[in-house]
Design a protein around this motif. Sequence first.
Motif, mmCIF file in Angstrom:
data_model
loop_
_atom_site.group_PDB
_atom_site.id
_atom_site.type_symbol
_atom_site.label_atom_id
_atom_site.label_comp_id
_atom_site.label_asym_id
_atom_site.label_seq_id
_atom_site.Cartn_x
_atom_site.Cartn_y
_atom_site.Cartn_z
ATOM 1 N N SER A 1 -12.000 -15.441 -0.623
ATOM 2 C CA SER A 1 -11.800 -15.969 -1.977
ATOM 3 C C SER A 1 -13.069 -15.925 -2.818
ATOM 4 N N SER A 2 -14.240 -15.939 -2.147
ATOM 5 C CA SER A 2 -15.514 -15.935 -2.881
ATOM 6 C C SER A 2 -15.781 -14.610 -3.599
ATOM 7 N N VAL A 3 -15.134 -13.525 -3.133
ATOM 8 C CA VAL A 3 -15.340 -12.219 -3.788
ATOM 9 C C VAL A 3 -14.057 -11.706 -4.450
ATOM 10 N N ALA A 4 -13.004 -12.514 -4.427
ATOM 11 C CA ALA A 4 -11.705 -12.066 -4.940
ATOM 12 C C ALA A 4 -11.768 -11.659 -6.409
ATOM 13 N N SER A 5 -12.604 -12.328 -7.188
ATOM 14 C CA SER A 5 -12.683 -12.016 -8.621
ATOM 15 C C SER A 5 -13.369 -10.679 -8.884
ATOM 16 N N ASP A 6 -14.016 -10.111 -7.860
ATOM 17 C CA ASP A 6 -14.710 -8.826 -8.009
ATOM 18 C C ASP A 6 -13.835 -7.645 -7.604
ATOM 19 N N ILE A 7 -12.614 -7.925 -7.132
ATOM 20 C CA ILE A 7 -11.755 -6.871 -6.568
ATOM 21 C C ILE A 7 -10.366 -6.931 -7.196
ATOM 22 N N ARG A 8 -9.771 -5.764 -7.381
ATOM 23 C CA ARG A 8 -8.359 -5.719 -7.767
ATOM 24 C C ARG A 8 -7.654 -4.668 -6.910
ATOM 25 N N LEU A 9 -6.352 -4.801 -6.781
ATOM 26 C CA LEU A 9 -5.545 -3.852 -6.007
ATOM 27 C C LEU A 9 -4.830 -2.910 -6.962
ATOM 28 N N THR A 10 -4.722 -1.644 -6.565
ATOM 29 C CA THR A 10 -4.070 -0.657 -7.429
ATOM 30 C C THR A 10 -2.566 -0.897 -7.484
ATOM 31 N N ARG A 11 -1.975 -0.538 -8.620
ATOM 32 C CA ARG A 11 -0.516 -0.626 -8.747
ATOM 33 C C ARG A 11 0.141 0.490 -7.942
ATOM 34 N N GLY A 12 -0.487 1.657 -7.951
ATOM 35 C CA GLY A 12 0.060 2.808 -7.233
ATOM 36 C C GLY A 12 -0.181 2.688 -5.734
ATOM 37 N N ALA A 13 0.827 3.018 -4.948
ATOM 38 C CA ALA A 13 0.727 2.982 -3.486
ATOM 39 C C ALA A 13 0.698 4.409 -2.941
ATOM 40 N N ILE A 14 -0.091 4.619 -1.891
ATOM 41 C CA ILE A 14 -0.150 5.944 -1.261
ATOM 42 C C ILE A 14 1.034 6.128 -0.309
ATOM 43 N N HIS A 15 1.608 4.991 0.131
ATOM 44 C CA HIS A 15 2.736 5.061 1.072
ATOM 45 C C HIS A 15 3.477 3.723 1.076
ATOM 46 N N GLU A 16 4.793 3.781 1.229
ATOM 47 C CA GLU A 16 5.600 2.565 1.355
ATOM 48 C C GLU A 16 6.489 2.688 2.588
ATOM 49 N N THR A 17 6.527 1.623 3.368
ATOM 50 C CA THR A 17 7.345 1.608 4.580
ATOM 51 C C THR A 17 8.368 0.480 4.487
ATOM 52 N N PRO A 18 9.662 0.808 4.528
ATOM 53 C CA PRO A 18 10.674 -0.254 4.448
ATOM 54 C C PRO A 18 10.704 -1.107 5.717
ATOM 55 N N LEU A 19 10.822 -2.412 5.524
ATOM 56 C CA LEU A 19 10.938 -3.344 6.634
ATOM 57 C C LEU A 19 12.344 -3.930 6.651
ATOM 58 N N VAL A 20 12.946 -3.955 7.817
ATOM 59 C CA VAL A 20 14.297 -4.491 7.983
ATOM 60 C C VAL A 20 14.306 -5.391 9.218
ATOM 61 N N ALA A 21 15.344 -6.189 9.358
ATOM 62 C CA ALA A 21 15.575 -6.910 10.615
ATOM 63 C C ALA A 21 16.603 -6.106 11.412
ATOM 64 N N GLY A 22 16.661 -6.366 12.714
ATOM 65 C CA GLY A 22 17.620 -5.651 13.554
ATOM 66 C C GLY A 22 18.338 -6.615 14.484
ATOM 67 N N VAL A 23 19.645 -6.474 14.586
ATOM 68 C CA VAL A 23 20.441 -7.334 15.474
ATOM 69 C C VAL A 23 20.837 -6.517 16.708
ATOM 70 N N SER A 24 20.686 -7.126 17.875
ATOM 71 C CA SER A 24 20.988 -6.434 19.128
ATOM 72 C C SER A 24 22.471 -6.056 19.211
#
Length: 211
Positions: free
Chosen positions: A151-174
């Motif tokens: 948190s002490s350096v959070a104001s010095d950093i931002r995250l890009t809107r664009g993603a290089i990759h997206e992975t869908p997350l799901v739940a699974g039932v046996s």
Amino acid sequence: GHDLKEKGFCPDVTRTALERAGYKVDVQLMDWRKVLESASSGQSDVITCSWYVPSRESFLFYTSLLHANRLVFAVPVVNAFEYTHLEDLKGKKVGVVVGYGYPPSFLEASYIERVVGPSVEDNLRAVASGALDATLDDEGLMRSQLRHSLSSVASDIRLTRGAIHETPLVAGVSRHRPDVEEIVERFNAALVVMAGDGTLKDLRRKHDLIE
């Protein structure tokens, strides 16, 4: 980890959806190999979070999308950089960590200077200090670290809107459950309601997956 709020986003959202669907839930944390063995043998009824892997459909019935893991860049807040394609990274020093599953196209691009750091946290500190132009990692993980341990350096950093990759997350039932289709149907219906009433968004924010 065991110190995560409600054991993390995946168990939290899965438990909430199952309870809304009318089921009693007991969440147990175990290593990933044991998780798969437990579900494929029928010892466990539900995997709280998984990438969608077609080969696992032999023993899992997947739910609707819970979240998409986004691989984004952390950059100095004073830098106007925004990611749209790999060529944007030409001449930039980009932090990485050993063992992470970065996209092959990123790893094979000879014009990117990849700098291996000991941890995501160290790489974020290097971005804040200007030692790195960017670092690449999971959006939720970096957002959580910037909100808490960094948190002490959070104001010095931002995250890009664009993603290089997206992975869908799901739940699974046996598929060992005779009522597997009914569980998934009721689970998905609960997810729709949770999306509509703001619960899903609140859970994502609670676990630092969104601002």
